[in-house]
Design an enzyme around this catalytic site. Structure first.
Site, PDB file in Angstrom:
ATOM      1  N   CYS A 119       0.818  -1.226   0.000  1.00  0.00           N
ATOM      2  CA  CYS A 119       0.000   0.000   0.000  1.00  0.00           C
ATOM      3  C   CYS A 119       0.844   1.265   0.000  1.00  0.00           C
ATOM      4  O   CYS A 119       1.979   1.274   0.460  1.00  0.00           O
ATOM      5  CB  CYS A 119      -0.877   0.014   1.242  1.00  0.00           C
ATOM      6  SG  CYS A 119      -1.818  -1.479   1.482  1.00  0.00           S
TER       7      CYS A 119
ATOM      8  N   ARG B 253       5.003   0.309  -5.824  1.00  0.00           N
ATOM      9  CA  ARG B 253       4.944  -0.506  -4.607  1.00  0.00           C
ATOM     10  C   ARG B 253       4.025  -1.718  -4.792  1.00  0.00           C
ATOM     11  O   ARG B 253       4.040  -2.627  -3.971  1.00  0.00           O
ATOM     12  CB  ARG B 253       4.429   0.341  -3.436  1.00  0.00           C
ATOM     13  CG  ARG B 253       5.369   1.464  -3.068  1.00  0.00           C
ATOM     14  CD  ARG B 253       4.694   2.441  -2.127  1.00  0.00           C
ATOM     15  NE  ARG B 253       4.468   1.893  -0.809  1.00  0.00           N
ATOM     16  CZ  ARG B 253       5.284   2.026   0.215  1.00  0.00           C
ATOM     17  NH1 ARG B 253       6.402   2.676   0.079  1.00  0.00           N
ATOM     18  NH2 ARG B 253       4.984   1.525   1.387  1.00  0.00           N
TER      19      ARG B 253
ATOM     20  N   TRP C  96      -2.913  -2.720  -1.471  1.00  0.00           N
ATOM     21  CA  TRP C  96      -2.478  -4.068  -1.852  1.00  0.00           C
ATOM     22  C   TRP C  96      -3.147  -5.001  -0.858  1.00  0.00           C
ATOM     23  O   TRP C  96      -2.843  -4.967   0.334  1.00  0.00           O
ATOM     24  CB  TRP C  96      -0.957  -4.138  -1.757  1.00  0.00           C
ATOM     25  CG  TRP C  96      -0.345  -5.379  -2.304  1.00  0.00           C
ATOM     26  CD1 TRP C  96      -0.167  -5.688  -3.620  1.00  0.00           C
ATOM     27  CD2 TRP C  96       0.204  -6.474  -1.570  1.00  0.00           C
ATOM     28  NE1 TRP C  96       0.458  -6.899  -3.730  1.00  0.00           N
ATOM     29  CE2 TRP C  96       0.692  -7.406  -2.498  1.00  0.00           C
ATOM     30  CE3 TRP C  96       0.322  -6.756  -0.208  1.00  0.00           C
ATOM     31  CZ2 TRP C  96       1.295  -8.588  -2.108  1.00  0.00           C
ATOM     32  CZ3 TRP C  96       0.910  -7.941   0.187  1.00  0.00           C
ATOM     33  CH2 TRP C  96       1.397  -8.847  -0.772  1.00  0.00           C
TER      34      TRP C  96
ATOM     35  N   ASN D 168      -1.781   1.945   5.933  1.00  0.00           N
ATOM     36  CA  ASN D 168      -0.862   0.882   5.503  1.00  0.00           C
ATOM     37  C   ASN D 168      -0.538   0.033   6.721  1.00  0.00           C
ATOM     38  O   ASN D 168      -0.352   0.580   7.818  1.00  0.00           O
ATOM     39  CB  ASN D 168       0.465   1.457   4.996  1.00  0.00           C
ATOM     40  CG  ASN D 168       0.323   2.173   3.686  1.00  0.00           C
ATOM     41  OD1 ASN D 168      -0.757   2.211   3.099  1.00  0.00           O
ATOM     42  ND2 ASN D 168       1.418   2.748   3.216  1.00  0.00           N
ATOM     43  N   GLY D 169      -0.377  -1.272   6.518  1.00  0.00           N
ATOM     44  CA  GLY D 169       0.004  -2.136   7.641  1.00  0.00           C
ATOM     45  C   GLY D 169      -1.131  -3.083   7.985  1.00  0.00           C
ATOM     46  O   GLY D 169      -2.062  -3.283   7.202  1.00  0.00           O
TER      47      GLY D 169
ATOM     48  N   GLU E 285      19.528 -16.070  -8.064  1.00  0.00           N
ATOM     49  CA  GLU E 285      18.987 -14.777  -8.460  1.00  0.00           C
ATOM     50  C   GLU E 285      18.512 -14.805  -9.924  1.00  0.00           C
ATOM     51  O   GLU E 285      17.468 -14.241 -10.263  1.00  0.00           O
ATOM     52  CB  GLU E 285      20.052 -13.691  -8.240  1.00  0.00           C
ATOM     53  CG  GLU E 285      19.670 -12.292  -8.687  1.00  0.00           C
ATOM     54  CD  GLU E 285      18.418 -11.728  -8.026  1.00  0.00           C
ATOM     55  OE1 GLU E 285      17.899 -12.349  -7.077  1.00  0.00           O
ATOM     56  OE2 GLU E 285      17.933 -10.690  -8.489  1.00  0.00           O
TER      57      GLU E 285
ATOM     58  N   LYS F 267      14.656 -13.906 -10.900  1.00  0.00           N
ATOM     59  CA  LYS F 267      14.292 -12.850 -11.852  1.00  0.00           C
ATOM     60  C   LYS F 267      13.433 -13.433 -12.953  1.00  0.00           C
ATOM     61  O   LYS F 267      12.424 -12.879 -13.345  1.00  0.00           O
ATOM     62  CB  LYS F 267      15.578 -12.272 -12.429  1.00  0.00           C
ATOM     63  CG  LYS F 267      15.789 -10.826 -12.526  1.00  0.00           C
ATOM     64  CD  LYS F 267      15.730  -9.900 -11.357  1.00  0.00           C
ATOM     65  CE  LYS F 267      15.074 -10.297 -10.103  1.00  0.00           C
ATOM     66  NZ  LYS F 267      15.388  -9.542  -8.920  1.00  0.00           N
TER      67      LYS F 267
ATOM     68  N   GLU G 205       9.845 -14.320 -11.600  1.00  0.00           N
ATOM     69  CA  GLU G 205       8.946 -13.252 -11.164  1.00  0.00           C
ATOM     70  C   GLU G 205       8.449 -12.380 -12.311  1.00  0.00           C
ATOM     71  O   GLU G 205       7.333 -11.875 -12.250  1.00  0.00           O
ATOM     72  CB  GLU G 205       9.530 -12.413 -10.026  1.00  0.00           C
ATOM     73  CG  GLU G 205      10.762 -11.623 -10.341  1.00  0.00           C
ATOM     74  CD  GLU G 205      11.265 -10.851  -9.123  1.00  0.00           C
ATOM     75  OE1 GLU G 205      12.470 -10.631  -9.031  1.00  0.00           O
ATOM     76  OE2 GLU G 205      10.441 -10.448  -8.285  1.00  0.00           O
TER      77      GLU G 205
ATOM     78  N   HIS H 238      21.904 -34.803  -7.656  1.00  0.00           N
ATOM     79  CA  HIS H 238      21.293 -35.424  -6.473  1.00  0.00           C
ATOM     80  C   HIS H 238      19.763 -35.350  -6.521  1.00  0.00           C
ATOM     81  O   HIS H 238      19.110 -35.413  -5.482  1.00  0.00           O
ATOM     82  CB  HIS H 238      21.828 -34.755  -5.205  1.00  0.00           C
ATOM     83  CG  HIS H 238      23.300 -34.959  -5.023  1.00  0.00           C
ATOM     84  ND1 HIS H 238      23.855 -36.190  -4.747  1.00  0.00           N
ATOM     85  CD2 HIS H 238      24.339 -34.096  -5.138  1.00  0.00           C
ATOM     86  CE1 HIS H 238      25.177 -36.082  -4.675  1.00  0.00           C
ATOM     87  NE2 HIS H 238      25.496 -34.814  -4.914  1.00  0.00           N
TER      88      HIS H 238
ATOM     89  N   LYS I 296       6.608  -4.145  -4.308  1.00  0.00           N
ATOM     90  CA  LYS I 296       7.990  -3.698  -4.176  1.00  0.00           C
ATOM     91  C   LYS I 296       8.458  -3.773  -2.729  1.00  0.00           C
ATOM     92  O   LYS I 296       9.570  -4.155  -2.438  1.00  0.00           O
ATOM     93  CB  LYS I 296       8.119  -2.265  -4.700  1.00  0.00           C
ATOM     94  CG  LYS I 296       9.546  -1.710  -4.677  1.00  0.00           C
ATOM     95  CD  LYS I 296      10.405  -2.448  -5.688  1.00  0.00           C
ATOM     96  CE  LYS I 296      11.854  -2.000  -5.667  1.00  0.00           C
ATOM     97  NZ  LYS I 296      12.706  -2.959  -6.373  1.00  0.00           N
TER      98      LYS I 296
HETATM   99  C1  F6R Z   1      12.857  -9.665  -6.155  1.00  0.00           C
HETATM  100  C2  F6R Z   1      12.658  -8.702  -5.084  1.00  0.00           C
HETATM  101  C3  F6R Z   1      12.314  -9.223  -3.742  1.00  0.00           C
HETATM  102  C4  F6R Z   1      13.026  -8.394  -2.651  1.00  0.00           C
HETATM  103  C5  F6R Z   1      12.566  -8.834  -1.257  1.00  0.00           C
HETATM  104  C6  F6R Z   1      13.323  -8.088  -0.170  1.00  0.00           C
HETATM  105  O1  F6R Z   1      13.196  -9.038  -7.353  1.00  0.00           O
HETATM  106  O2  F6R Z   1      12.760  -7.520  -5.283  1.00  0.00           O
HETATM  107  O3  F6R Z   1      12.636 -10.567  -3.624  1.00  0.00           O
HETATM  108  O4  F6R Z   1      14.406  -8.564  -2.805  1.00  0.00           O
HETATM  109  O5  F6R Z   1      11.197  -8.608  -1.129  1.00  0.00           O
HETATM  110  O6  F6R Z   1      13.154  -6.723  -0.291  1.00  0.00           O
HETATM  111  P1  F6R Z   1      14.113  -5.714   0.462  1.00  0.00           P
HETATM  112  O7  F6R Z   1      15.449  -5.813  -0.155  1.00  0.00           O
HETATM  113  O8  F6R Z   1      13.485  -4.369   0.249  1.00  0.00           O
HETATM  114  O9  F6R Z   1      14.128  -6.121   1.898  1.00  0.00           O
END
Ligand code: F6R
Length: 596
Positions: free
Chosen positions: A2, A28, A74, A100-101, A469, A473, A476, A492, A591
């Site tokens: 949010c 976000r 959200w 928010n929260g 990673e 990527k 997602e 394995h 985000k």
């Molecule tokens: C993936 C991504 C998430 C964040 C995770 C932690 O592309 O962005 O996996 O890395 O939600 O977020 P932060 O770094 O803000 O704690």
């Protein structure tokens, strides 16, 4: 997750400022949006869907008022519907609240309020707040007291903003969820994140947990929830509003991938003395850890897995933990330094892990991109990665900058034998990344394999987190299945899944024992007819077993992970682009993940 925006002092423009602010918070992640403007009346417009849906709704009826609040939601309680969108109202439609929260005691409050005759229109936890305010007003409290009394009854996490009909002020409070004030010469803003008002001002005040703000066209006042005045300092944000635009790129993600050389230079600036072979992080004070725990989520966790190896190689016992696990089942901490790696500094799981560590007496350090974030403020120390704002939901430049920053940290707190070479590797890193951006053939690879249903990524040592990673990527933003493995683990179990339809990306640089063994694992998948894409500097003979090669320059082994990862970012980006995915806002993702 949010987002909140509020504005006082922009007569006639309040609605535009709110909607523009909401569009700046889109990154976000959200699934509904709304605004409330207060003047002599209270005018609310809200809708499920995107900001454009809200704009369309506003074309039919344009609320007016001197102060206003807006929100992108959200979903956490109840689906994304018009009714569940914020702002939420009391029974008389005179009080509007955005939040928010998560209000943990909302069910008990809702039962109490329902029994007292209040009518609820949504499934949300937030809606208890306007009804609590309504009760306090009915009991004779003035508007400010009524909001304070309501907030005092909440348990859980919140950033709350409130407007009321006939009241030309915004009331706001925070606990465990960010809220920041913006100040320009004639107007005042409130937001969950600076980009919401950065086009209007660079002067900000970060509210702390337990603080309460009153904002109107003439100024602001910050107190504790009990009304004790709090002196706040005004900070200046050091990034440009331009940095939150797309600058001609089709997506923020692509722009941010291309910003990596600059972000890396910013991270290193003023922190390394190449001649002396030293790193200067004096502002962190004396850390001298005997052991290190790294806690993080998602992409940041991959940076933590990478960093744990650096500290181990330098003789410090170190381990990376998923923050969500650490928060509820922490290992013995002893006198370890606990490092939270978090781009946003607001990830609930990471904050929770850090708080658990502090409760157990550990010293904590936040490695974060966000000055003034909760992690930065709550930890004993903070180190900033200086990547600039990252708008695309998929983390790209912040991962590279985390790796650079954690390298600096490892150099600063350990005595690594080859510090000079590492520093010179770091110095060459922005140029090496630029070379990849200028020459990458990742788009061709994406073209070749865009229709695959499943992708595997393998790597050893410092390339293992890159394999994780690369897969994250890919999954997602393309919505395809992808998994990263330590190269030696493939045989394995996962090898059973390898067929001619599963492209395997193998990260192999240098020609040391790790490289030789990974080439052995590549042969295993090649023998099962899987297409192999080698991400390599050409030092080993992996190319002989690969169908395609993504070249990376010859760099220090510590920074090879970053350059290899940039190739994988580009493969994921181009694949998602060809598939027409919502690259900057992938489905179901946010985000900043501010719930556990
Ligand atoms: C993936 C991504 C998430 C964040 C995770 C932690 O592309 O962005 O996996 O890395 O939600 O977020 P932060 O770094 O803000 O704690």
């Amino acid at each position: 997750m949010c987002g909140i925006i509020g504005c006082a002092g922009r007569d006639g423009e309040t609605l535009d400022v709110l909607v523009h602010g909401l569009s700046k918070l889109e990154y976000r992640g959200y699934d509904s949006a709304g605004v409330a403007l207060a003047g002599s009346d209270l005018d609310v417009c809200k809708t499920a869907g995107e900001i454009d849906d809200l704009r369309a709704a506003l074309e039919e009826r344009s609320p007016s008022g001197s102060v206003g609040i807006g929100h992108t939601r959200w979903s956490t309680h109840g689906p994304p519907t018009d009714e569940n969108a914020h702002p939420h109202l009391d029974c008389n439609r005179e009080v509007a609240v955005v939040h928010n929260g998560i209000i943990e005691n909302y069910q008990a409050l809702r039962d109490e309020l329902s029994t007292a005759g209040h009518e609820f229109r949504s499934d949300t936890d937030t809606e208890v707040v306007p009804h609590l305010i309504e009760d306090a007003l009915a009991d004779g409290a003035d508007p400010e007291e009524a909001v304070r009394e309501a907030i005092a009854r909440l348990e859980g996490s919140y950033a709350v903003s409130v407007v009321m009909s006939g009241v030309d002020r915004i009331f706001a409070a925070r606990n465990d969820s960010p809220l920041v004030l913006g100040i320009d010469d004639e107007a005042y803003y409130l937001a969950s994140d600076v980009p919401a008002f950065r086009d209007h001002t660079d002067r900000v005040i970060y509210l702390a947990d337990g603080e309460f703000a009153v904002v109107d066209a003439d100024g602001y006042r910050v107190t504790t929830l009990d009304g004790e005045p709090v002196e706040k300092t005004v900070d200046t944000v050091d990034w440009d509003p331009e940095e939150t635009g797309k600058s001609g790129y089709d997506h923020f993600m692509l722009k941010e991938i291309h910003e990596q050389p600059r972000a890396l230079r910013q991270c290193l600036r003023g922190r390394v003395d190449e001649l002396a072979g030293q790193v200067d992080l004096a502002d962190l004070g004396d850390l001298s850890p005997r052991g290190i725990h790294l806690v993080a989520c998602g992409t940041s966790y991959h940076a933590a897995v990478y960093a744990a190896q650096l500290f181990q190689q330098a003789g410090i016992p170190a381990q990376a933990f998923l923050a969500s696990e650490y928060a509820t089942s922490p290992p013995p901490i002893g006198d370890a330094l606990v490092i939270g790696v978090t781009q946003s500094g607001e990830t609930a799981d990471t904050l929770s892990a850090l708080r658990e560590a502090r409760k157990r007496g550990a010293r904590t350090l936040a490695v974060t991109n966000t000055v003034g974030s909760t992690a930065a403020r709550e930890c004993d120390h903070a180190m900033y990665i200086r990547a600039g704002p990252e708008i695309g939901v998929a983390a790209t430049k912040t991962f590279s900058s985390q790796i650079a920053a954690l390298n600096l940290l490892a150099l600063a707190i350990t005595s690594v034998g080859d510090a000079r070479e590492v520093i010179s590797g770091l110095r060459d890193l922005p140029g090496a990344v630029q070379e990849i951006l200028d020459t990458s053939t990742a788009r061709k690879i994406a073209e070749a394999y865009r229709d695959a249903e499943s992708y595997f990524f393998i790597g050893r040592g410092l390339h293992y987190p890159v394999a994780l990673e690369g897969a994250l990527k890919m999954k997602e933003i393309t919505y395809k299945h992808a998994e990263g493995f330590a190269a030696g683990e493939l045989k394995h179990g996962p090898l059973a899944l390898v067929t001619q339809d599963t492209p395997v990306f193998a990260i192999v640089t240098g020609d040391d024992e790790q490289a030789t063994k990974t080439v052995g694992n590549v042969k295993e998948v090649e023998a099962r007819d899987a297409p192999v894409v080698a991400v390599t500097d050409g030092a080993s003979d992996v190319e002989r077993y690969a169908d395609h090669v993504l070249e990376v320059p010859d760099t220090h082994r510590r920074v090879a992970a970053v350059v290899a990862n940039v190739q994988l970012q580009l493969v994921a980006y181009h694949t998602a682009d060809m598939l027409g995915r919502s690259i900057d806002k992938p489905r179901n993702l946010a985000k900043s993940v501010t719930v556990e």
